[in-house]
Enzyme design. Structure first.
Site, PDB file in Angstrom:
ATOM      1  N   SER A 122       0.798  -1.217   0.000  1.00 17.86           N
ATOM      2  CA  SER A 122       0.000   0.000   0.000  1.00 17.86           C
ATOM      3  C   SER A 122       0.829   1.266   0.000  1.00 17.86           C
ATOM      4  O   SER A 122       1.932   1.311   0.545  1.00 17.86           O
ATOM      5  CB  SER A 122      -0.949   0.006   1.195  1.00 17.86           C
ATOM      6  OG  SER A 122      -0.229   0.378   2.356  1.00 17.86           O
ATOM      7  N   LYS A 123       0.235   2.250  -0.633  1.00 16.93           N
ATOM      8  CA  LYS A 123       0.856   3.557  -0.705  1.00 16.93           C
ATOM      9  C   LYS A 123       1.064   4.102   0.707  1.00 16.93           C
ATOM     10  O   LYS A 123       2.117   4.630   1.043  1.00 16.93           O
ATOM     11  CB  LYS A 123      -0.103   4.463  -1.487  1.00 16.93           C
ATOM     12  CG  LYS A 123       0.377   5.857  -1.679  1.00 16.93           C
ATOM     13  CD  LYS A 123      -0.606   6.590  -2.548  1.00 16.93           C
ATOM     14  CE  LYS A 123      -0.152   8.011  -2.747  1.00 16.93           C
ATOM     15  NZ  LYS A 123      -0.970   8.713  -3.722  1.00 16.93           N
ATOM     16  N   ARG A 124       0.044   3.902   1.548  1.00 16.25           N
ATOM     17  CA  ARG A 124       0.110   4.451   2.903  1.00 16.25           C
ATOM     18  C   ARG A 124       1.266   3.858   3.709  1.00 16.25           C
ATOM     19  O   ARG A 124       1.928   4.543   4.477  1.00 16.25           O
ATOM     20  CB  ARG A 124      -1.220   4.225   3.609  1.00 16.25           C
ATOM     21  CG  ARG A 124      -1.477   5.286   4.666  1.00 16.25           C
ATOM     22  CD  ARG A 124      -2.678   4.968   5.481  1.00 16.25           C
ATOM     23  NE  ARG A 124      -2.676   3.537   5.806  1.00 16.25           N
ATOM     24  CZ  ARG A 124      -3.639   2.922   6.450  1.00 16.25           C
ATOM     25  NH1 ARG A 124      -4.688   3.586   6.804  1.00 16.25           N
ATOM     26  NH2 ARG A 124      -3.571   1.644   6.722  1.00 16.25           N
ATOM     27  N   ASP A 125       1.480   2.565   3.539  1.00 17.37           N
ATOM     28  CA  ASP A 125       2.572   1.943   4.294  1.00 17.37           C
ATOM     29  C   ASP A 125       3.933   2.161   3.642  1.00 17.37           C
ATOM     30  O   ASP A 125       4.945   1.671   4.136  1.00 17.37           O
ATOM     31  CB  ASP A 125       2.304   0.451   4.467  1.00 17.37           C
ATOM     32  CG  ASP A 125       1.086   0.204   5.344  1.00 17.37           C
ATOM     33  OD1 ASP A 125       0.918   0.955   6.315  1.00 17.37           O
ATOM     34  OD2 ASP A 125       0.312  -0.716   5.045  1.00 17.37           O
ATOM     35  N   GLY A 126       3.919   2.843   2.504  1.00 15.72           N
ATOM     36  CA  GLY A 126       5.197   3.155   1.853  1.00 15.72           C
ATOM     37  C   GLY A 126       5.923   1.924   1.356  1.00 15.72           C
ATOM     38  O   GLY A 126       7.148   1.901   1.325  1.00 15.72           O
TER      39      GLY A 126
END
Ligand code: GLU
Length: 486
Positions: free
Chosen positions: A252-256
């Site tokens: 995920s983008k959020r978790d980089g």
């Protein structure tokens, strides 16, 4: 027949690891077969232009060593390779399908479609276009076209029976035709939809193998209808399962952890990333793990692609990365590690070459380097408890004696002679004469000058790197701390 594969990303501004792996397999297969790897930018459906998005694609592929044989900025016989530059090319093909009865003009307005969609949903049905305009008499269609009514062109998809095709990874796929909708081929503005342009381009560019994400498995029957309607050869399909963090979670983008750039920023090496990524979803058939790009080309084989989702294990990547660093040429390591040293040591007059020698085999990922060497820039706060070490036979009491022993020896070394050999020889001689154990002197000395239990290099290397003045200053600090702990 020459193998021609393509990577056809939509420019979003980011390169997802799944996309990068798709590009890699396309590249490897084309090279393995002595064919061509084509890059095509699919930007027709793009709501808005994303600044620099195509450069991200170019830089990523080139940075990873995947040079395309045909594509934007290198050209080729089938260009342009950016779909928005091909806009005018698609309408005649759609009109050809209208002529042959495989497609039709549709004049239904947004409003009408919305009402029918809502009615279908109210009845609990899955909405699909009801072929309303297929039934319009030819004269009425012509009249409305002449009048300038707004239109789109839709595919006339079958409603009964099944569609089947073969996929190299998933095997024989069959979908009931009543799930197919009459997809729009040309939009009201005269531009192709993404799905239509994709098929036309694959054909015009002579693509023999379509390798892409498994999310396209269920659209493929629609694409095949187009190939059949035109009487064109259907390419080989190779759909690739997604790349996941674990069996339940997407990257995920959020978790980089989803994008290529996330890993570059953290200091992973592209060759380690590519090597590992190749193995997420494919295996060489034996237990070899390390491959250069050329070796991958040599052993890559479509029949060894996995059907199960590929699990991208960051710990495994980190292990690969550390191995690549260990095997790396020293000069290259020094070049890469220098900016990471700079983050915490800039202007500190530290011998980077020597520090790099001490760090190379300990580096797993470059972004961990600053924390490991920061103590050289600034003495961290530490607890007096660190002086206690059972095996080294050290405790605060011993440490006081040890530092008192070392201080005059180090003070006595000339600034000009401050190197590891001299520091080593003088200290060892002093320790031998004192009758103390090496550990009982060197442990406290290393704690005093580093402020931490784990360091790259031992007391002598650290003293050398710090320089005489700073080493003495830190020993004084340690003595004060030990005195006040008494
Ligand atoms: N443009 C599509 C994407 O970025 C690729 C579709 C394909 O490879 O056919 O997902």
């Amino acid at each position: 027949m020459e193998v021609r594969t393509r990577f056809a990303p939509s420019p979003t501004g980011f390169m997802h690891l799944g996309g990068l792996r798709t590009a890699l397999y396309n590249y490897l297969y084309a090279k393995k077969m002595g064919g061509k790897f084509i890059l095509r930018i699919e930007d027709t459906d793009q709501e808005r232009y994303v600044e620099g998005a195509t450069e991200v694609i170019y830089d990523t592929l080139r940075g990873c060593g995947m040079q395309w044989d045909e594509g934007p900025d290198v050209g080729g016989d089938y260009g342009p390779y950016i779909q928005s530059e091909r806009k005018q090319l698609y309408l005649p093909y759609a009109k050809q399908l209208v002529e042959s009865g495989h497609a039709y003009y549709c004049f239904c307005t947004e409003c009408e479609l919305k009402a029918r969609r809502e009615a279908a949903e109210a009845r609990g049905e899955v909405y699909k276009y009801d072929k309303h305009c297929l039934r319009l008499p030819k004269e009425e269609v012509e009249e409305r076209l002449a009048r300038g009514d707004s239109w789109v062109i839709r595919l006339n998809a079958p409603t009964e029976g099944e569609s089947s095709y073969h996929d190299a990874v998933y095997g024989d796929m069959t979908f009931p035709n009543d799930t197919l909708d009459d997809m729009v081929l040309i939009k009201a503005d005269g531009m192709p939809t993404y799905n239509f342009a994709n098929v036309i381009d694959d054909h015009l560019m002579g693509i023999t193998h379509v390798m892409r994400g498994a999310e396209y498995l269920s659209s493929t029957p629609k694409y095949n209808l187009l190939y059949e309607a035109f009487g064109w050869d259907i390419p080989e399909y190779v759909h690739l399962p997604s790349v996941m963090r674990d069996s339940h979670h997407k990257l995920s983008k959020r978790d980089g952890d989803a994008y290529y750039s996330d890993y570059v920023e953290k200091g992973y090496l592209t060759e380690a990333l590519i090597n590992y990524l190749a193995l997420v979803g494919w295996n060489p058939g034996d237990d070899r793990e390390f491959f250069t790009m050329d070796e991958l080309i040599d052993v890559f084989d479509i029949s060894r692609l996995n059907k199960a989702p590929g699990i991208f294990d960051v710990d495994k990547l980190t292990w690969f990365n550390a191995e690549y660093i260990r095997r790396m040429d020293f000069d290259r390591y020094l070049e890469i590690v220098t900016p990471w040293f700079d983050k915490v040591l800039k202007g500190k007059n530290i011998d980077y070459h020597r520090l790099a020698e001490l760090m190379k085999d300990r580096t797993e990922v470059f972004n961990r380097v600053p924390d490991m060497v920061a103590f050289l820039g600034e003495l961290p706060e530490y607890s007096v408890d660190l002086y206690t070490h059972k095996k080294m036979k050290s405790n605060p009491e011993v440490a006081r004696t040890a530092l008192a022993l070392c201080l005059p020896v180090l003070e006595g070394i000339d600034e000009a002679d401050w190197n590891e050999t001299v520091i080593h020889d003088r200290l060892m001689e002093t320790i031998a004469n004192s009758g103390m154990k090496n550990g009982a002197v060197l442990w406290p000395l290393r704690i005093a000058i580093s402020g931490q239990a784990s360091t790259p290099g031992g007391a002598m290397e650290i003293a050398y790197l710090l320089g005489k003045e700073e080493t003495l200053r830190r020993i004084h600090c340690g003595q004060e701390m030990l005195a006040s702990a008494e």
